[in-house]
Design an enzyme around this catalytic site. Structure first.
Site, PDB file in Angstrom:
ATOM      1  CG  LEU A 250      -2.144  -0.920   1.174  1.00 57.84           C
ATOM      2  CD1 LEU A 250      -3.052  -0.685   2.385  1.00 57.84           C
ATOM      3  CD2 LEU A 250      -2.969  -0.742  -0.105  1.00 57.84           C
ATOM      4  CB  CYS A 260       7.969 -10.623 -11.427  1.00 56.47           C
ATOM      5  SG  CYS A 260       9.296 -11.822 -11.218  1.00 56.47           S
ATOM      6  CE  LYS A 320      12.584  -6.351  -4.945  1.00 57.20           C
ATOM      7  NZ  LYS A 320      11.655  -7.233  -4.309  1.00 57.20           N
TER       8      LYS A 320
END
Ligand code: NAD
Length: 435
Positions: A250, A260, A320
Site C-alpha cells: 500500500l 515480474c 527496488k
C-alpha cells in the site's frame, strides 16, 4: 536427492544454493560460460544478500556444482528444475523460447527416469507442453513426470524468503511426484500446498496480478489525494489496519517495475485473450501503472516548465532497493524523459550502476555517492528507496544543491521531517512542502 537446476539467474541460483543447503546434491546448469566460470570460483554474478556466503559454503562442502554441459549436469539426477527466463514477448504473451530450448536439451541428454519441476513462471498448460515436448524426444525406456513449483521469492531478500516464505506450492497430476516434492521441500520447513498442475501455474500468475493490482490501486488513490488535499500515507495506514486489506503493498510511488509484475500482468491478459476472456481489471492495472511512471516527470515539468541544461540528480536506479536488477526499472523511463527534455542527469545507485550503464550507456553521468550526485544540482529525483538514500540528511540537500528542490517518487521522508529544512519537497499523494 540428486538435483539439477537449469538456469542460474535470480531464481535458479538461489534455488540451487538453498537446495544444497538443505542437504541435496545439486548441479546448476547454465549456457552462459562467464556466469558458470564465476560461480565455480564461488563468486555470485548477482547482488543478493546472504547468497555469496551460502554459495561458498555449499561448494566447499561438496554439495554444489556448476556446469555448462547438460550431460554432466543431468547425470543421475532425480529432479530437474527449470528456472530459465520467461520474458515478455512482443505481443505481451510470455516468451517460452528459453523454456523450449532447455526442454530440447533435456530431451537430447536424459537417459534415465526423472521428474521435471518448473520454477519459471509459465502460462497455464505449459507444464503439459513441457511433458509432451521432452517425452517425445526421449528413448522409449525413459519416462518423465512433471510438476509446477512456482517461485515467490523477492529479489533483495531471496535467500531469506526461500527459508521464510509464506508457502510452497507444488502442483502435479501425479501423486507420487507430489510425495517426492513434498519430501524435498520439507527441508525448508514451510507450509506446503499440494495442487493439480494447472492450478499451481495459475496461483503464481494470480498472486502477481493481485499484488500489481494493489499497487495500481494505491497509486490511483494517491493521485486523487493530491487533488483533494489528503495525505496518502495516512490513508494507507488507516486502510492497512483493516485485516481484510492488510498493510503491505500500500505504498504509493512511481509504479511497479522489475522482472515480474510488468511481464506477468501482461501475460495474464494475453492468456485471457487466448481463452476468449477479457481481463478488464488487469488491463486497467497496467494502464494505471503506465500513467504512474510519468507522474514524477510531469511534476518536474509543471514546476520548472523548462529543464534544458539543468543539472538533475537521480537517486536510485534499481527497480527496488537491495537489488542490482534494472529490468523494467521506472528509472529507465524517467531518465530517458529527463534527457529528452535536455536535462543533464547525474545518477547514483549503491549497486545497480553497472547494470544501468548497459541500458542508459554514457548518456548520463554515474556518481559514486549521493553527495556527488546532488552537488550543484538544480533539482533531485528519488527513484529507489535505498536506506542510504533515505538516510541522506535533508540539510545536506540544502547545503550541496544549487537549488534544493526534491521530487520524491518513493515518499522516503515524513512531511514532518521537512519542517525548517529549507527544502522544497514534492512527493506522491501528499501535499507539496515549501519549507
Ligand atoms: P534470469 O534472466 O535472471 O536468469 C535466467 C538464466 O537462465 C540466465 O542465467 C540464462 O543464461 C539461463 N538460461 C537461459 N536459457 C538456458 C538454457 N537453455 N539452459 C540453461 N540455462 C539457460 O531469470 P530470473 O529472474 O531468475 O527468472 C527465472 C524465472 O523465474 C522467470 O520465469 C521469472 O518470471 C520467474 N521468477 C522470477 C522472480 C524474480 O524475482 N526474478 C521471482 C519469481 C519467479
Amino acid at each position: 536427492m540428486n538435483i539439477a537446476v537449469i538456469g542460474t539467474g535470480y531464481v535458479g541460483l538461489v534455488t540451487g544454493v538453498c537446495l544444497a543447503e538443505t542437504d541435496n546434491q545439486v548441479t546448476c546448469i547454465d549456457i552462459d560460460d562467464e556466469k558458470i566460470a564465476m560461480l565455480k570460483e564461488g563468486k555470485s554474478p548477482i547482488y543478493e544478500k546472504g547468497l555469496p556466503e551460502l554459495l561458498q559454503k555449499n561448494i566447499g562442502e561438496g554439495r554444489l556444482h556448476f556446469t555448462t554441459d547438460y550431460k554432466e549436469g543431468l547425470a543421475n539426477k532425480d529432479l530437474i528444475y527449470i528456472a530459465v527466463g520467461t520474458p515478455q514477448g512482443e505481443d505481451g504473451a510470455a516468451d517460452l523460447t528459453y523454456v523450449d530450448k532447455a526442454c530440447a536439451s533435456i530431451a537430447e541428454t536424459l537417459d534415465h527416469n526423472a521428474i521435471i519441476v518448473t520454477k519459471s513462471t509459465v502460462p497455464v498448460g505449459t507444464n503439459e507442453h513441457i511433458k509432451e515436448t521432452i517425452q517425445s524426444g526421449l528413448p522409449v525406456h525413459v519416462t518423465i513426470n512433471v510438476a509446477s513449483n512456482p517461485e515467490f521469492l523477492r529479489q533483495g531478500s531471496a535467500v531469506h524468503d526461500t527459508f521464510n516464505g509464506d508457502r510452497i506450492i507444488i502442483g502435479s497430476d501425479d501423486k507420487q511426484t507430489l510425495d517426492i516434492l513434498e519430501k524435498v521441500n520439507a527441508g525448508f520447513d514451510l507450509p506446503i500446498v499440494r495442487t493439480d498442475l494447472r492450478s499451481a501455474e495459475m496461483i503464481k500468475y494470480a498472486s502477481n496480478a493481485f499484488l500489481a493490482t494493489k499497487l495500481s490501486f494505491i497509486n490511483e488513490m494517491a493521485n486523487l489525494c493530491e487533488k483533494l488535499g489528503a495525505n496518502i500515507d495516512n490513508v494507507s495506514d488507516g486502510m492497512g489496519m483493516d485485516k481484510r486489506i492488510g498493510s503491505s503493498f500500500l505504498n504509493a510511488g512511481i509504479g511497479y517495475g522489475g522482472s515480474c509484475f510488468p511481464k506477468d500482468t501482461r501475460a495474464v491478459i494475453s492468456v485471457g485473450k487466448d481463452a476468449d476472456y477479457d481481463m478488464q481489471l488487469l488491463e486497467n492495472v497496467v494502464g494505471v501503472n503506465e500513467r504512474q511512471k510519468v507522474i514524477l516527470v510531469d511534476k518536474v515539468m509543471e514546476r520548472f516548465k523548462d529543464i534544458q541544461g539543468k543539472k538533475v540528480a537521480v537517486l536510485g536506479l534499481a527497480f527496488k532497493p537491495n537489488t542490482d536488477d534494472m529490468r523494467e526499472a521506472p528509472s529507465i523511463f524517467v531518465t530517458e524523459n529527463l534527457l529528452e527534455q535536455g536535462a543533464e542527469v547525474h545518477a547514483y545507485d549503491p549497486v545497480a550502476a553497472d547494470n544501468a550503464r548497459q541500458i542508459l550507456s554514457d548518456k548520463i553521468t554515474y556518481a559514486s555517492s549521493v553527495k556527488e550526485a546532488v552537488n550543484g544540482a538544480d533539482l533531485a529525483l528519488i527513484l529507489t528507496e535505498w536506506n542510504e538514500i533515505k538516510a541522506f540528511p535533508l540539510s545536506d540537500y540544502k547545503q550541496y544543491m544549487n537549488n534544493p528542490v526534491i521530487f520524491d517518487g518513493r515518499n522516503c521522508f515524513d512531511l514532518d521531517q521537512l519542517v525548517g529544512s529549507s527544502v522544497e519537497y514534492h512527493s506522491i499523494g501528499r501535499p507539496t512542502v515549501y519549507s
